[in-house]
Scaffold this motif. Structure first.
Motif, PDB file in Angstrom:
ATOM      1  N   ALA A  77      34.214 -15.765 -61.447  1.00  0.00           N
ATOM      2  CA  ALA A  77      35.058 -14.799 -62.158  1.00  0.00           C
ATOM      3  C   ALA A  77      35.500 -13.730 -61.178  1.00  0.00           C
ATOM      4  CB  ALA A  77      34.273 -14.138 -63.301  1.00  0.00           C
ATOM      5  N   SER A  78      36.679 -13.171 -61.426  1.00  0.00           N
ATOM      6  CA  SER A  78      37.080 -11.976 -60.678  1.00  0.00           C
ATOM      7  C   SER A  78      36.554 -10.762 -61.457  1.00  0.00           C
ATOM      8  CB  SER A  78      38.604 -11.906 -60.539  1.00  0.00           C
ATOM      9  OG  SER A  78      39.199 -11.883 -61.824  1.00  0.00           O
ATOM     10  N   GLN A  79      36.325  -9.676 -60.747  1.00  0.00           N
ATOM     11  CA  GLN A  79      35.864  -8.438 -61.410  1.00  0.00           C
ATOM     12  C   GLN A  79      37.034  -7.612 -61.925  1.00  0.00           C
ATOM     13  OE1 GLN A  79      33.385  -6.176 -58.751  1.00  0.00           O
ATOM     14  NE2 GLN A  79      32.220  -7.972 -58.116  1.00  0.00           N
ATOM     15  N   ASN A  80      38.232  -7.986 -61.477  1.00  0.00           N
ATOM     16  CA  ASN A  80      39.425  -7.212 -61.791  1.00  0.00           C
ATOM     17  C   ASN A  80      40.619  -7.979 -61.255  1.00  0.00           C
ATOM     18  OD1 ASN A  80      41.101  -4.949 -62.438  1.00  0.00           O
ATOM     19  ND2 ASN A  80      40.950  -4.238 -60.331  1.00  0.00           N
ATOM     20  N   ALA A  81      41.809  -7.640 -61.681  1.00  0.00           N
ATOM     21  CA  ALA A  81      43.050  -8.105 -61.043  1.00  0.00           C
ATOM     22  C   ALA A  81      44.181  -7.282 -61.646  1.00  0.00           C
ATOM     23  CB  ALA A  81      43.292  -9.586 -61.283  1.00  0.00           C
ATOM     24  N   TYR A  82      45.338  -7.342 -60.995  1.00  0.00           N
ATOM     25  CA  TYR A  82      46.471  -6.549 -61.487  1.00  0.00           C
ATOM     26  C   TYR A  82      47.262  -7.358 -62.521  1.00  0.00           C
ATOM     27  CZ  TYR A  82      49.955  -2.867 -61.262  1.00  0.00           C
ATOM     28  OH  TYR A  82      50.781  -1.826 -61.575  1.00  0.00           O
ATOM     29  N   PHE A  83      48.055  -6.659 -63.324  1.00  0.00           N
ATOM     30  CA  PHE A  83      48.712  -7.367 -64.431  1.00  0.00           C
ATOM     31  C   PHE A  83      50.065  -7.960 -64.085  1.00  0.00           C
ATOM     32  CE2 PHE A  83      49.473  -2.810 -65.094  1.00  0.00           C
ATOM     33  CZ  PHE A  83      50.860  -2.754 -65.215  1.00  0.00           C
ATOM     34  N   HIS A  84      50.683  -7.518 -62.981  1.00  0.00           N
ATOM     35  CA  HIS A  84      51.909  -8.204 -62.557  1.00  0.00           C
ATOM     36  C   HIS A  84      51.524  -9.432 -61.739  1.00  0.00           C
ATOM     37  CE1 HIS A  84      54.981  -5.534 -64.016  1.00  0.00           C
ATOM     38  NE2 HIS A  84      54.331  -4.478 -63.549  1.00  0.00           N
ATOM     39  N   ASP A  85      52.385 -10.440 -61.774  1.00  0.00           N
ATOM     40  CA  ASP A  85      52.040 -11.671 -61.062  1.00  0.00           C
ATOM     41  C   ASP A  85      52.293 -11.569 -59.564  1.00  0.00           C
ATOM     42  OD1 ASP A  85      51.209 -12.772 -63.407  1.00  0.00           O
ATOM     43  OD2 ASP A  85      53.060 -13.885 -63.798  1.00  0.00           O
ATOM     44  N   GLU A  86      53.312 -10.812 -59.164  1.00  0.00           N
ATOM     45  CA  GLU A  86      53.550 -10.564 -57.734  1.00  0.00           C
ATOM     46  C   GLU A  86      54.478  -9.364 -57.591  1.00  0.00           C
ATOM     47  OE1 GLU A  86      55.584 -13.786 -55.815  1.00  0.00           O
ATOM     48  OE2 GLU A  86      57.332 -13.640 -57.103  1.00  0.00           O
ATOM     49  N   GLY A  87      54.600  -8.843 -56.387  1.00  0.00           N
ATOM     50  CA  GLY A  87      55.529  -7.736 -56.173  1.00  0.00           C
ATOM     51  C   GLY A  87      54.979  -6.697 -55.222  1.00  0.00           C
ATOM     52  N   ALA A  88      55.693  -5.565 -55.157  1.00  0.00           N
ATOM     53  CA  ALA A  88      55.349  -4.496 -54.218  1.00  0.00           C
ATOM     54  C   ALA A  88      54.273  -3.607 -54.847  1.00  0.00           C
ATOM     55  CB  ALA A  88      56.611  -3.701 -53.876  1.00  0.00           C
ATOM     56  N   PHE A  89      53.035  -4.083 -54.824  1.00  0.00           N
ATOM     57  CA  PHE A  89      51.899  -3.346 -55.402  1.00  0.00           C
ATOM     58  C   PHE A  89      50.777  -3.337 -54.362  1.00  0.00           C
ATOM     59  CE2 PHE A  89      54.213  -5.386 -58.898  1.00  0.00           C
ATOM     60  CZ  PHE A  89      54.644  -4.244 -59.559  1.00  0.00           C
ATOM     61  N   GLU A 106      43.596 -20.380 -58.805  1.00  0.00           N
ATOM     62  CA  GLU A 106      42.948 -21.588 -58.275  1.00  0.00           C
ATOM     63  C   GLU A 106      41.498 -21.332 -57.852  1.00  0.00           C
ATOM     64  OE1 GLU A 106      45.131 -21.096 -53.936  1.00  0.00           O
ATOM     65  OE2 GLU A 106      45.980 -22.367 -55.504  1.00  0.00           O
ATOM     66  N   LEU A 107      41.058 -20.083 -57.957  1.00  0.00           N
ATOM     67  CA  LEU A 107      39.686 -19.752 -57.533  1.00  0.00           C
ATOM     68  C   LEU A 107      38.744 -19.494 -58.697  1.00  0.00           C
ATOM     69  CD1 LEU A 107      40.386 -17.188 -54.634  1.00  0.00           C
ATOM     70  CD2 LEU A 107      39.879 -19.620 -54.430  1.00  0.00           C
ATOM     71  N   VAL A 108      39.247 -18.905 -59.778  1.00  0.00           N
ATOM     72  CA  VAL A 108      38.344 -18.437 -60.838  1.00  0.00           C
ATOM     73  C   VAL A 108      38.687 -19.063 -62.196  1.00  0.00           C
ATOM     74  CG1 VAL A 108      38.017 -16.213 -59.670  1.00  0.00           C
ATOM     75  CG2 VAL A 108      39.708 -16.383 -61.486  1.00  0.00           C
ATOM     76  N   HIS A 109      37.653 -19.186 -63.035  1.00  0.00           N
ATOM     77  CA  HIS A 109      37.868 -19.589 -64.433  1.00  0.00           C
ATOM     78  C   HIS A 109      37.997 -18.356 -65.324  1.00  0.00           C
ATOM     79  CE1 HIS A 109      36.580 -23.718 -63.553  1.00  0.00           C
ATOM     80  NE2 HIS A 109      37.086 -24.009 -64.733  1.00  0.00           N
ATOM     81  N   TYR A 110      37.312 -17.273 -64.916  1.00  0.00           N
ATOM     82  CA  TYR A 110      37.196 -16.092 -65.767  1.00  0.00           C
ATOM     83  C   TYR A 110      37.658 -14.852 -65.005  1.00  0.00           C
ATOM     84  CZ  TYR A 110      34.212 -18.842 -68.880  1.00  0.00           C
ATOM     85  OH  TYR A 110      33.731 -19.781 -69.749  1.00  0.00           O
TER      86      TYR A 110
END
Ligand code: PEP
Length: 262
Positions: A62-74, A85-89
């Motif tokens: 699982a990731s502990q967090n991630a951003y809500f946009h799929d890609e971009g200048a963030f 491709e790395l996490v299920h959760y």
């Protein structure tokens, strides 16, 4: 019957080689169980190396967090699209994110939607502070957090989600009492039944998190409706974490053989 789920949140501990060593130690102690899912949430940095090392019959990531946009200048952010491709959760809305990093209800909602969009199962954390509990606001807080976070999902999507009840006052402090956990778990499932449907309420997995340790595990496993745990500091100790997993497996096996919970 819902599968038990035990999630270890390693927070901002362990570099990639330390994380790899902990995974190795856990692999030695945890057997393959078909009735229980064990999920590890290492730092973002360790996800890639652990994904090549992990025995997929025993663990998921699982990731502990991630951003809500799929890609971009963030600058500095990682998206669920990059993680798919790395996490299920994906853990979302942890109280440390809400309180230290000021993640508000809407940001949590957008992250839940982003995880679902990227076929990652959200582990949505909800829970009240000590002040809110003392003021009798626990149900209202849970209501508001659930209402916003799940507002973009269908009943089918809610049924696939995991909700972790994590009272802020319990995290790293003292585990909540089984009756306090039962009241929250019951409320969460009733909310989902009322707002979405009974099938979603039956399917959604509800975890408890907050100072879960081997000593309290049996009392908490007996809480009606509980489907597992989100574990912080005890997940960094391989003996404690493996002990919790094996105890949960034995409990589940006994429950099945006595015909309960079918
Ligand atoms: C957590 O931070 O999600 C957590 C449950 O931590 P701990 O087990 O250390 O209380």
């Amino acid at each position: 019957m819902r599968k038990l789920l035990i999630v270890g949140n390693w927070k901002m501990h362990l570099n990639a080689s330390q994380a790899s060593l902990l995974l190795h130690r856990l692999s030695e102690r945890i057997k393959i169980h078909h009735d229980i899912e064990v999920v590890l949430a290492p730092s973002m940095l360790a996800l890639q190396p652990l994904s090549t090392q992990i025995d997929r019959r025993k663990f998921r990531l699982a990731s502990q967090n991630a951003y809500f946009h799929d890609e971009g200048a963030f600058t500095g952010e990682v998206s669920f699209t990059m993680l798919r491709e790395l996490v299920h959760y994906g853990i979302i809305g942890h109280s440390e994110r809400r309180h230290i990093f000021d993640e508000d209800l809407n940001m949590v909602r957008d992250k839940v939607a982003a995880a679902i969009r990227n076929e990652i199962t959200p582990i949505l954390c909800v829970g009240e502070t000590k002040h809110e509990r003392d003021e009798g606001e626990t149900k209202q807080v849970l209501h508001d957090q659930l209402m916003t976070a799940l507002s973009n999902l269908t009943a089918h999507e809610v049924g696939k989600t995991v909700i972790a009840y994590e009272p802020v006052w319990a995290i790293g402090q003292v585990a909540a009492k089984p009756d306090q956990v039962e009241a929250a778990v019951t409320y969460i499932r009733r909310y989902i039944g009322d707002v979405f449907n009974e099938l979603a309420a039956k399917k959604v997995r509800v975890l408890y998190g907050g100072d879960v340790a081997p000593e309290v595990i049996h009392g908490l496993l007996a809480v009606p409706g509980i489907d597992g745990f989100l574990i912080g500091h005890s997940s960094l100790n391989y003996e404690s974490f493996a002990g919790i997993v094996e105890a949960a497996h034995r409990w589940q096996r006994n429950r099945r053989s006595s015909g309960e919970g079918e």
